[in-house]
Design a protein around this motif. Structure first.
Motif, mmCIF file in Angstrom:
data_model
loop_
_atom_site.group_PDB
_atom_site.id
_atom_site.type_symbol
_atom_site.label_atom_id
_atom_site.label_comp_id
_atom_site.label_asym_id
_atom_site.label_seq_id
_atom_site.Cartn_x
_atom_site.Cartn_y
_atom_site.Cartn_z
ATOM 1 N N THR A 1 74.568 -31.286 -25.421
ATOM 2 C CA THR A 1 75.809 -30.665 -25.879
ATOM 3 C C THR A 1 75.583 -29.790 -27.111
ATOM 4 O O THR A 1 75.945 -28.610 -27.119
ATOM 5 C CB THR A 1 76.845 -31.753 -26.223
ATOM 6 O OG1 THR A 1 76.817 -32.741 -25.212
ATOM 7 C CG2 THR A 1 78.224 -31.165 -26.308
ATOM 8 N N LEU A 2 74.980 -30.384 -28.153
ATOM 9 C CA LEU A 2 74.884 -29.677 -29.423
ATOM 10 C C LEU A 2 74.077 -28.381 -29.324
ATOM 11 O O LEU A 2 74.543 -27.329 -29.783
ATOM 12 C CB LEU A 2 74.309 -30.619 -30.487
ATOM 13 C CG LEU A 2 74.516 -30.155 -31.916
ATOM 14 C CD1 LEU A 2 75.994 -29.968 -32.207
ATOM 15 C CD2 LEU A 2 73.913 -31.154 -32.885
ATOM 16 N N PRO A 3 72.866 -28.416 -28.728
ATOM 17 C CA PRO A 3 72.124 -27.159 -28.620
ATOM 18 C C PRO A 3 72.897 -26.081 -27.864
ATOM 19 O O PRO A 3 72.935 -24.926 -28.287
ATOM 20 C CB PRO A 3 70.868 -27.553 -27.839
ATOM 21 C CG PRO A 3 70.734 -28.999 -28.024
ATOM 22 C CD PRO A 3 72.106 -29.546 -28.188
ATOM 23 N N TYR A 4 73.561 -26.496 -26.783
ATOM 24 C CA TYR A 4 74.329 -25.529 -26.003
ATOM 25 C C TYR A 4 75.454 -24.933 -26.851
ATOM 26 O O TYR A 4 75.635 -23.715 -26.906
ATOM 27 C CB TYR A 4 74.907 -26.233 -24.766
ATOM 28 C CG TYR A 4 75.534 -25.283 -23.777
ATOM 29 C CD1 TYR A 4 74.792 -24.754 -22.728
ATOM 30 C CD2 TYR A 4 76.871 -24.932 -23.885
ATOM 31 C CE1 TYR A 4 75.358 -23.881 -21.828
ATOM 32 C CE2 TYR A 4 77.449 -24.053 -22.989
ATOM 33 C CZ TYR A 4 76.698 -23.537 -21.957
ATOM 34 O OH TYR A 4 77.262 -22.681 -21.077
ATOM 35 N N MET A 5 76.196 -25.824 -27.538
ATOM 36 C CA MET A 5 77.323 -25.365 -28.345
ATOM 37 C C MET A 5 76.861 -24.421 -29.450
ATOM 38 O O MET A 5 77.451 -23.373 -29.667
ATOM 39 C CB MET A 5 78.026 -26.557 -28.996
ATOM 40 C CG MET A 5 78.744 -27.466 -28.042
ATOM 41 S SD MET A 5 80.077 -26.656 -27.197
ATOM 42 C CE MET A 5 81.197 -26.401 -28.546
ATOM 43 N N LEU A 6 75.793 -24.833 -30.152
ATOM 44 C CA LEU A 6 75.326 -24.016 -31.278
ATOM 45 C C LEU A 6 74.892 -22.646 -30.780
ATOM 46 O O LEU A 6 75.107 -21.631 -31.435
ATOM 47 C CB LEU A 6 74.174 -24.710 -31.994
ATOM 48 C CG LEU A 6 74.575 -25.866 -32.896
ATOM 49 C CD1 LEU A 6 73.351 -26.537 -33.465
ATOM 50 C CD2 LEU A 6 75.481 -25.386 -34.019
ATOM 51 N N PHE A 7 74.288 -22.637 -29.597
ATOM 52 C CA PHE A 7 73.815 -21.373 -29.052
ATOM 53 C C PHE A 7 74.981 -20.439 -28.753
ATOM 54 O O PHE A 7 74.978 -19.274 -29.127
ATOM 55 C CB PHE A 7 73.016 -21.648 -27.771
ATOM 56 C CG PHE A 7 72.446 -20.413 -27.159
ATOM 57 C CD1 PHE A 7 71.312 -19.823 -27.689
ATOM 58 C CD2 PHE A 7 73.053 -19.833 -26.064
ATOM 59 C CE1 PHE A 7 70.795 -18.678 -27.137
ATOM 60 C CE2 PHE A 7 72.531 -18.683 -25.503
ATOM 61 C CZ PHE A 7 71.401 -18.105 -26.040
ATOM 62 N N VAL A 8 76.017 -20.997 -28.107
ATOM 63 C CA VAL A 8 77.122 -20.131 -27.679
ATOM 64 C C VAL A 8 78.046 -19.782 -28.839
ATOM 65 O O VAL A 8 78.569 -18.676 -28.917
ATOM 66 C CB VAL A 8 77.918 -20.801 -26.539
ATOM 67 C CG1 VAL A 8 79.057 -19.918 -26.092
ATOM 68 C CG2 VAL A 8 77.010 -21.091 -25.376
ATOM 69 N N THR A 9 78.270 -20.729 -29.761
ATOM 70 C CA THR A 9 79.274 -20.493 -30.792
ATOM 71 C C THR A 9 78.701 -19.923 -32.074
ATOM 72 O O THR A 9 79.406 -19.865 -33.078
ATOM 73 C CB THR A 9 80.036 -21.785 -31.130
ATOM 74 O OG1 THR A 9 79.065 -22.784 -31.445
ATOM 75 C CG2 THR A 9 80.893 -22.250 -29.990
ATOM 76 N N GLY A 10 77.448 -19.498 -32.052
ATOM 77 C CA GLY A 10 76.855 -18.892 -33.248
ATOM 78 C C GLY A 10 77.737 -17.838 -33.896
ATOM 79 O O GLY A 10 78.058 -17.945 -35.084
ATOM 80 N N PRO A 11 78.189 -16.848 -33.133
ATOM 81 C CA PRO A 11 79.034 -15.805 -33.723
ATOM 82 C C PRO A 11 80.339 -16.364 -34.283
ATOM 83 O O PRO A 11 80.793 -15.938 -35.343
ATOM 84 C CB PRO A 11 79.338 -14.873 -32.552
ATOM 85 C CG PRO A 11 78.340 -15.187 -31.525
ATOM 86 C CD PRO A 11 77.897 -16.591 -31.723
ATOM 87 N N TYR A 12 80.917 -17.359 -33.578
ATOM 88 C CA TYR A 12 82.159 -17.952 -34.069
ATOM 89 C C TYR A 12 81.937 -18.608 -35.424
ATOM 90 O O TYR A 12 82.757 -18.476 -36.340
ATOM 91 C CB TYR A 12 82.709 -18.969 -33.068
ATOM 92 C CG TYR A 12 83.671 -19.951 -33.686
ATOM 93 C CD1 TYR A 12 84.950 -19.554 -34.036
ATOM 94 C CD2 TYR A 12 83.283 -21.261 -33.966
ATOM 95 C CE1 TYR A 12 85.819 -20.430 -34.638
ATOM 96 C CE2 TYR A 12 84.153 -22.143 -34.570
ATOM 97 C CZ TYR A 12 85.415 -21.737 -34.909
ATOM 98 O OH TYR A 12 86.273 -22.596 -35.523
#
Lengths: 287, 522
Positions: free
Chosen positions: B420-431
């Motif tokens: 979960t965390l790696p995926y989230m961090l990857f996608v939400t970087g700009p946010y």
């Protein structure tokens, strides 16, 4: 095998119960201040802050006082007018900008986006000092601050194009191309194809644009410049309780005003929540 | 270093993928850290190189422009040559009357403006005015009346407008010259020039972007670009309430304001000290505000999303309530609720936790409590938005990842940290980046909750009474609206906020893995 299965099920049930417990606690914390706010707005026996929640004497005194003793109606009207104009103009601005940047390819497009990115890194308030001087030269501050505020909110609102551009980026470009091959101009592509597909993002943009002016404080306070008739609800209500003595006298009235502002906005928001969620989860991340 | 026998890990060299996999966890961490640190000079080098590249590109561009203008004049026909002096002449002579007339009108307006105002304002731009307002005795009225002198603000405003006008004139003149060259080329190749009607039609087709962007860009120019340039200039003056330009002139002071901000004077009551204090709290605040919201929001989203949890809409609806209610209502109410005589202390007293007034918890009165409180209240306000963002992305994570990891015996915690965390961090970087920047400029939460307080005695004179929870943006607001109205200082701080925000953005963009391509989605 069955024993293990049973264990799994029990474990799952336990963890679900745990989650429910947390969610209930969180919900109570989230709702508690609003509950208190509503209760205090109906308190009649005193107007200052007290150490209990449920009023000893319920009534509409605070609401009546709000309309008879303060300029609340003017503030409310000001904010409503501003919000309506801003939601229309800002939506048009934002959608044209985001559509253009997303669908059309022209020279200087990347440069334009970079410039707007850099401009967005300046704190918006520093422009206010100049704009205030210019607006006051035009007579649009103080009592006339409604048109002034509309101008300030909308004029450069196109810079907030990111969310809706993210949405337009996801609408397949092959649709455009097919229509173009069939001989549609770019203008026709926009009105006949893109617009009908973009309902969620249009509603999202209108909703956020409409809600913005209800919460704005910084610009509204500076432009209204202590003139009661030029304030919006945020500045007016804050003004009611800004000094210790006025806080004692007007606290419950402030609560009543807060309820009157929060209820319509919350209902509006909740009824359009679906689009808001689509906008936030769709456009905001893709940026 | 037991696992990595024989060789020592060289921290100053890149390892191959295979060697990297041989490192144990600690070594890998150290290696990654060193790699990131080693990369820093490289970024700066890259930035420097690209700046040099841009400058060089700019000068070659200028050179090419001049060469082009020169050849257009030398090899052009007489219509083109007259157009160098009478703008639009070539267009009119070749049938594009509308275009030509617009060029001509622009030139006439420009010349008239420069003669009847522009040059006058520009001549005063260097001093920002030298004639002070005076009062003279008026025998007719039998009183002293004011005789207006120069107005520094107006001089600066109109001079800046004039400069922009001159630049746009040069730009238009250049377009006018280029148009002539293009028209000559078209005629030479035997094609026809577009008629005015076709010109207008193209504005809805291949020139559609010009039609669409005309209004939004005018708004941005007038209400953002122009004021920002103006305020950057103000940072180099002494414009404040005592020098308001009307009753007392203000003038250029060079780098004085910036020097004051960076002077390393000993003593705690100077401007650089105040700036350092407020800046460091701003960064601490932005860090905590962003990551508490992000992780707690994600946590709540995961809980609500879990299979078997019912009433998902209700839970979300309750949380989103804080996004729906205008912030000034909720934040002002919370602020009063935790005041010394507010509901929180009152309830504690009713319930017997507090015996008498001396034991009241001063939520906004003690620096550390106040700072913790603003972060906590910000969680209350900010979680829903983070939750909505996370909900959408969580649903996109392929389910089979979880199923297969469960079969392999991964615990829930492991699933979280590895999937979960790696995926989230990857996608939400700009946010995360936008949210961090938004928090640096989060005016509402601080101003409505604490008003910047509790006041910091060390910042009393230099910081204009700034408090311990003041962010740069609220400080800027107070300096502007306060009695002294230190506009010049507000401008300097505004520029410093820009410097901070832009440097953070540059660094984060360089290390963020998810620099997305906008074409990916189409």
């Amino acid at each position: 095998m069955t024993k293990k299965h049973m264990g799994q099920k029990l474990k799952n049930r336990l963890s679900n119960g745990f989650i429910y417990a947390i969610l209930i606690v969180v919900s109570v914390i989230w709702l508690f201040p609003f509950f208190c706010l509503v209760c205090e707005s109906f308190r009649c026996e005193s107007s200052h802050q007290v150490g209990y929640i449920l009023p000893r004497q319920w009534g509409f005194d605070n609401y009546i006082n709000l309309f008879t003793k303060t300029a609340f109606l003017t503030w409310y009207k000001n904010t409503f007018i501003i919000a309506v104009f801003v939601s229309v103009i800002q939506t048009l601005m934002v959608l044209t900008m985001s559509y253009t940047l997303s669908r059309l390819r022209f020279k200087g497009r990347k440069g334009l986006m970079n410039i707007m990115l850099v401009l967005g890194m300046f704190p918006g308030f520093i422009t206010m000092i100049v704009l205030y001087k210019i607006l006051s030269g035009m007579g649009l501050t103080g009592a006339n601050s409604v048109p002034g505020l509309i101008l300030v909110y909308t004029a450069s609102s196109a810079m907030g194009y990111y969310v809706s551009k993210g949405f337009f980026d996801t609408v397949s470009r092959s649709l455009d191309e097919a229509a173009r091959i069939d001989g549609a101009t770019r203008f026709q592509v926009l009105t006949k194809i893109i617009m009908p597909l973009s309902k969620p993002i249009i509603i999202y943009t209108i909703l956020t644009a409409f809600m913005g002016p209800w919460g704005d404080f910084m610009f509204a306070k500076y432009i209204a410049h202590n003139t009661t008739s030029g304030m919006n609800v945020a500045v007016g209500l804050q003004n009611l309780i800004s000094t210790p003595s006025s806080l004692t006298a007007n606290y419950t009235m402030f609560c009543a005003g807060g309820v009157l502002v929060a209820v319509p906005i919350t209902i509006l928001f909740m009824s359009l929540q679906r689009y808001y969620v689509e906008g936030v989860t769709g456009g905001a991340v893709k940026g | 270093m037991t696992e990595y026998k024989g060789k020592h890990m060289n921290l100053f060299k890149d390892l191959s993928d295979l060697d990297y996999l041989r490192l144990n966890k600690l070594q890998a961490l150290i290696y990654d850290l060193f790699k990131a640190i080693r990369a820093i000079p490289k970024w700066f080098l890259n930035i420097f190189v690209s700046v040099v590249k841009y400058i060089r590109k700019f000068f070659t561009y200028i050179k090419e422009e001049f060469v082009d203008i020169y050849t257009t004049f030398i090899y052009g026909d007489w219509k083109t040559r007259i157009s160098f002096f009478v703008m639009g002449f070539g267009s009119i002579a070749r049938g594009q009357v509308l275009r030509g007339l617009l060029f001509l009108i622009f030139e006439v307006v420009f010349i008239v403006y420069m003669c009847f105002g522009g040059l006058h304002w520009l001549s005063k731009f260097r001093t920002l005015g030298d004639t002070y307002a005076t009062t003279v005795y008026d025998p007719d009225l039998d009183t002293y009346v004011r005789v207006d002198g120069d107005d520094s603000f107006k001089i600066m405003l109109y001079s800046l407008l004039t400069i922009i006008f001159i630049i746009s004139f040069i730009w238009t003149w250049r377009i006018n010259v280029r148009q002539n060259r293009i028209m000559e080329d078209i005629l030479k190749s035997g094609k026809k020039i577009r008629t005015p009607k076709e010109d207008m039609q193209s504005l809805l087709d291949d020139q559609f972007h010009k039609t669409l962007l005309a209004v939004p860009l005018t708004g941005i120019m007038a209400f953002t670009v122009f004021p920002i340039i103006f305020m950057i200039l103000v940072a180099f003056t002494n414009y404040d309430a005592a020098h308001d330009g009307y009753s007392n002139l203000f003038t250029w002071v060079g780098m004085t304001n910036f020097n004051a901000l960076f002077s390393m004077n000993v003593g705690s009551d100077n401007l650089s000290f105040a700036f350092g204090e407020i800046l460091s709290w701003t960064l601490i605040w932005a860090f905590f505000a962003t990551f508490t919201n992000y992780f707690l929001g994600m946590f709540v989203a995961i809980m609500i999303n879990k299979k078997g949890i019912k009433l998902k809409k209700l839970w979300r609806g309750i949380l989103v309530l804080t996004s729906a209610v205008p912030q000034f209502v909720s934040l002002l109410y919370i602020s009063k609720m935790f005041a010394n005589n507010g509901l929180a202390n009152g309830l504690l007293m009713e319930l017997g936790f507090i015996k008498d007034i001396s034991q009241l918890i001063r939520f906004w009165g003690v620096t550390d409590i106040a700072r913790a409180m603003v972060i906590i209240v910000n969680v209350w306000i900010g979680i829903p938005y983070a939750m909505l963002i996370c909900t959408g992305i969580l649903m996109n994570i392929p389910k089979d990842l979880y199923e297969s990891s469960q079969i392999d015996g991964a615990s829930v915690f492991q699933q979280y940290t590895r999937i979960t965390l790696p995926y989230m961090l990857f996608v939400t970087g700009p946010y995360l980046l936008t949210s961090f920047i938004g928090n640096i400029n989060n005016f509402n939460v601080i101003y409505l909750l604490t008003g910047g307080g509790p006041g910091n005695p060390a910042l009393l004179t230099s910081g204009g009474g700034a408090g311990d929870t003041d962010l740069l943006i609220t400080w800027l607001f107070n300096l502007t609206t306060g009695a002294e109205s230190k506009y010049y200082l507000a401008a300097v701080i505004g520029i410093m906020i820009f410097v901070v925000v832009s440097s953070i953005s540059v660094v984060v963009y360089n290390i963020m893995p998810s620099t997305r391509n906008e074409e990916d989605y189409s």
